[in-house]
Write an enzyme that holds these catalytic residues in place. Structure first.
Site, PDB file in Angstrom:
ATOM      1  N   ARG A   1       0.839  -1.188   0.000  1.00 14.77           N
ATOM      2  CA  ARG A   1       0.000   0.000   0.000  1.00 14.77           C
ATOM      3  C   ARG A   1       0.878   1.244   0.000  1.00 14.77           C
ATOM      4  NH1 ARG A   1      -1.935   0.966   4.363  1.00 14.77           N
ATOM      5  NH2 ARG A   1      -1.317  -0.885   5.514  1.00 14.77           N
TER       6      ARG A   1
ATOM      7  N   ARG B   1       2.396 -12.027  -0.108  1.00 11.50           N
ATOM      8  CA  ARG B   1       1.070 -12.370   0.409  1.00 11.50           C
ATOM      9  C   ARG B   1       0.529 -13.657  -0.177  1.00 11.50           C
ATOM     10  NH1 ARG B   1      -1.320  -8.470   4.143  1.00 11.50           N
ATOM     11  NH2 ARG B   1       0.247  -6.834   4.212  1.00 11.50           N
TER      12      ARG B   1
ATOM     13  N   HIS C   1     -10.531  -2.067  12.363  1.00 10.20           N
ATOM     14  CA  HIS C   1      -9.422  -2.888  11.857  1.00 10.20           C
ATOM     15  C   HIS C   1      -9.158  -3.998  12.872  1.00 10.20           C
ATOM     16  CE1 HIS C   1      -5.021  -2.843  10.170  1.00 10.20           C
ATOM     17  NE2 HIS C   1      -5.759  -3.761   9.591  1.00 10.20           N
TER      18      HIS C   1
ATOM     19  N   CYS D   1       2.184  -7.835  14.452  1.00 14.87           N
ATOM     20  CA  CYS D   1       1.952  -8.304  15.819  1.00 14.87           C
ATOM     21  C   CYS D   1       1.290  -9.672  15.848  1.00 14.87           C
ATOM     22  CB  CYS D   1       1.104  -7.309  16.595  1.00 14.87           C
ATOM     23  SG  CYS D   1       2.026  -5.866  17.121  1.00 14.87           S
TER      24      CYS D   1
ATOM     25  N   ASP E   1      -9.060  -9.638   9.848  1.00 16.62           N
ATOM     26  CA  ASP E   1      -8.531  -8.292   9.594  1.00 16.62           C
ATOM     27  C   ASP E   1      -9.512  -7.161   9.906  1.00 16.62           C
ATOM     28  OD1 ASP E   1      -6.451  -6.599   8.735  1.00 16.62           O
ATOM     29  OD2 ASP E   1      -7.309  -6.426   6.729  1.00 16.62           O
TER      30      ASP E   1
ATOM     31  N   TYR F   1      -1.391  -3.539  -6.653  1.00 14.80           N
ATOM     32  CA  TYR F   1      -1.076  -4.367  -5.492  1.00 14.80           C
ATOM     33  C   TYR F   1      -2.066  -4.224  -4.330  1.00 14.80           C
ATOM     34  CZ  TYR F   1       1.911  -7.194  -2.503  1.00 14.80           C
ATOM     35  OH  TYR F   1       2.404  -8.203  -1.718  1.00 14.80           O
TER      36      TYR F   1
ATOM     37  N   SER G   1       0.420  -3.441  12.850  1.00 13.38           N
ATOM     38  CA  SER G   1       0.979  -4.423  11.922  1.00 13.38           C
ATOM     39  C   SER G   1       2.172  -5.125  12.577  1.00 13.38           C
ATOM     40  CB  SER G   1       1.391  -3.750  10.624  1.00 13.38           C
ATOM     41  OG  SER G   1       2.263  -2.693  10.907  1.00 13.38           O
TER      42      SER G   1
ATOM     43  N   LYS H   1      -9.232  -2.228   2.439  1.00 15.41           N
ATOM     44  CA  LYS H   1      -8.982  -1.054   3.278  1.00 15.41           C
ATOM     45  C   LYS H   1      -9.769   0.174   2.785  1.00 15.41           C
ATOM     46  CE  LYS H   1      -5.638  -3.466   5.295  1.00 15.41           C
ATOM     47  NZ  LYS H   1      -5.787  -4.145   6.562  1.00 15.41           N
TER      48      LYS H   1
END
Ligand code: SAT
Ligand code: MN
Length: 599
Positions: free
Chosen positions: A74, A384, A243, A267, A292, A214, A265, A223
């Site tokens: 992103r 990913r 989120h 974690c 997510d 992407y 992010s 998102k």
């Protein structure tokens, strides 16, 4: 298939025609969402070099895509919230006046699909027809986006049936921004190297994305819609777009409890969403509703109900292994699309952390030959897998329930080497909102020039709130009035270290031991001590039986309240509070004062 055979929704037909006239594609294709359609597009991408078909014996029905090396994540600095007034976007978002942005985008989109096919993708975020769900339609010139959207959302003809003649949808326009001149040969991963814009118009609920193929830049349901635009809809309509992962936990007696959790992010969010309890927790089951994003609405029972608006996982591959997340590996064992991982000689995939020993030879994510010790990573750090939730062996039985699942707890987490104890419970909703608003991750001392610095990521929403972050906290406070039985709120930290840099908590499946205390608190069946931070377990309240090389004194250290560290933490919070000052609810300032006086 052509337009009016597909829909009688005149607003949709008009909009598609308008975008077609602007973008000038060679052809228009309305996606029906069938497997045949997806197979056909995948075959086409194998032929064009975008996809490599993986060995069907090892990885059935799966493909690998390697992106342009400049289009791998992103692009937050190219992401805009174009509200009428700058203040509505707030100090944490990029902003441009809508008229100015529209002018710019008209120029960029004019003729941008020449030589390509325009795909129309009707999709539902959330179970079809759920009162919590919403419909979007993405127009894209990328077949890669079409096949990914088919995994990530409920997509195709059935959505148009629900939309009907007069239903409303969020329009999402995406182009890779790489028109083809007559006879020009395409590249495997078209994108625009000069211009990238990920644009949201919150007032008209529109998304326009240009130049990247992407992830969240291109799969606009995720998102862009489910967080940035949905957070604006939620504020206006009295619900929440967060989120957060959602998990169900079932006790051996069959009692089911649902919790939602927000972590910054890196974690282990996906690991927590598919947690495998340790052997000592015989009969306990953790099941995934979402990994997510959560859409959350007050129900008639006075509780908050949550759905996962997505239908698949767009998970980070590196670090995913049998040990860290065996369930995620099963999700992408078949029917998956891999992006920017490495290819093995026998047509399978590999990434750092998948196995202890790397294979002797690979093709890396840039398409070059790779050997261990060559000095380059084989997979990109943000590589990913896209995998359908139907593949998840621990998918929750209510993952498709249009009514959502009732939430008993919200969990906020940080990645903090110091200060933050393993777990504590907020005194009440306002205190919990303050904990979410101030959460963050510690940068390593080296990265921060000596002193451990904290990168704040309020509620893990910093890049995803579609409006002013201070106002977003205010919405959290407002929501308390809509619910008679609010979830309890907790803060956890799996990453605290001792003075020698050793972790004080094992993490992964053992997080179940902390989750168990959280559930017991929700059911009022366990003692907690009142401390300056909130309600806390005593070391004996957390079961550490069976953790190898672990003892009560380490747990004690993980739970300890470091008053000096907290004084520093309170100073560091100033930075965030000063940035957001103009629109920060005064309740949060008071919470900080109360904490200071308790300490
Ligand atoms: O690329 S996504 O936005 O879908 C995932 C992420 O970067 O968080
Ligand atoms: Mn995310």
């Amino acid at each position: 298939m052509n337009n009016s055979e597909f829909t009688t929704n005149q607003a949709l037909l008009d909009w598609v025609e308008e975008v077609r006239a602007l973008c000038q594609p060679e052809a228009v294709h309305w996606c029906d969402g069938s497997k045949e359609e997806s197979d056909r597009l995948s075959e086409q991408m194998v032929a064009s070099g975008t996809f490599t078909r993986l060995n069907p014996k090892k990885r059935p029905n799966s493909y690998l895509a390697l992106s342009d090396p400049g289009d791998v994540a992103r692009v937050e600095d190219r992401t805009y919230i174009c509200s009428k007034r700058k203040r509505e976007a707030g100090p944490t978002n990029n902003w441009m006046a809508p008229a100015e942005m529209r002018k710019k985008l008209q120029g960029l989109f004019a003729g941008c699909m020449r030589g390509r096919t325009l795909y129309v993708i009707p999709f539902s975020m959330g179970p079809l027809g759920s009162p919590i769900s919403h419909i979007g339609v993405e127009i894209t010139d990328s077949p890669y986006v079409v096949v990914n959207m088919r995994i990530m959302t409920r997509m195709g003809r059935a959505v148009l049936d629900v939309l009907g003649k007069t239903g409303t949808f969020v329009p999402c326009v995406h182009s890779v921004g790489a028109p083809l001149a007559p006879g020009q040969k395409d590249v495997p991963w078209p994108c625009n190297k000069e211009e990238k814009y990920i644009v949201h118009y919150p007032e008209t609920r529109e998304i326009w994305s240009f130049g990247s193929g992407y992830g969240g830049n291109a799969l606009l349901g995720k998102k862009c819609f489910a967080l940035r635009i949905a957070s604006c809809m939620a504020r206006d309509e009295g619900w929440m777009a967060e989120h957060m992962l959602i998990v169900g936990v079932e006790s051996p007696a069959g009692e089911k409890t649902y919790v939602a959790a927000a972590f910054p992010s890196a974690c282990g969010k996906t690991n927590f969403a598919m947690l495998i309890p340790p052997a000592e927790f015989k009969g306990w089951k953790v099941t995934t509703v979402g990994d997510d994003i959560a859409w959350i609405k007050p129900g008639a029972d006075g509780r908050l109900h949550a759905i996962n608006p997505e239908a698949g996982y767009f998970g980070v591959a590196p670090g995913t292994s049998e040990k860290s997340n065996a369930n995620a590996l099963k999700c992408c064992a078949r029917d998956a699309i891999f992006t920017n991982v490495a290819l093995t000689p026998d047509g399978d995939v590999w990434w750092e952390g998948l196995t202890d020993e790397p294979p002797a030879k690979l093709t890396d994510w840039t398409g070059k030959e790779w050997t261990p010790g060559c000095g380059r990573p084989a997979a990109h750090a943000n590589a990913r897998f896209t995998a359908p939730m139907a593949n998840n062996p621990v998918l929750d039985s209510a993952a498709d329930d249009p009514n959502g699942v009732p939430l008993s707890a919200f969990i906020f987490g940080g990645r903090r080497a110091t200060t933050m104890p393993l777990v504590f419970q907020a005194f009440n909703w306002i205190h919990g909102t303050y904990l979410g608003a101030t959460m963050g991750s510690e940068m390593t001392a080296a990265a921060a020039g000596g002193l451990g610095q904290v990168r704040r990521d309020p509620m893990a929403m910093l890049p995803f709130a579609g409006y002013n972050m201070g106002e977003y906290f205010g919405h959290w406070l407002e929501m308390r009035k809509e619910i008679a039985r609010p979830p309890k709120i907790f803060h956890v930290n799996w990453f605290r270290k001792d003075d020698d840099g050793k972790f004080l908590w094992p993490g992964f499946g053992d997080n179940m031991r902390v989750l168990k205390w959280i559930l017991d608190r929700c059911h009022g069946s366990v003692y907690a001590e009142e401390t300056p931070l909130g309600w806390m377990p005593r070391p004996e309240d957390i079961n550490i039986e069976g953790i190898p090389n672990y003892d009560a004194s380490t747990l004690e250290a993980a739970l300890a309240i470091d008053v000096k560290g907290w004084k520093r933490e309170l100073m560091l919070q100033d930075e965030l509070f000063i940035d957001l000052n103009a629109d920060l609810p005064k309740e949060l300032l008071f919470q900080r004062e109360l904490l200071i006086s308790r300490l």
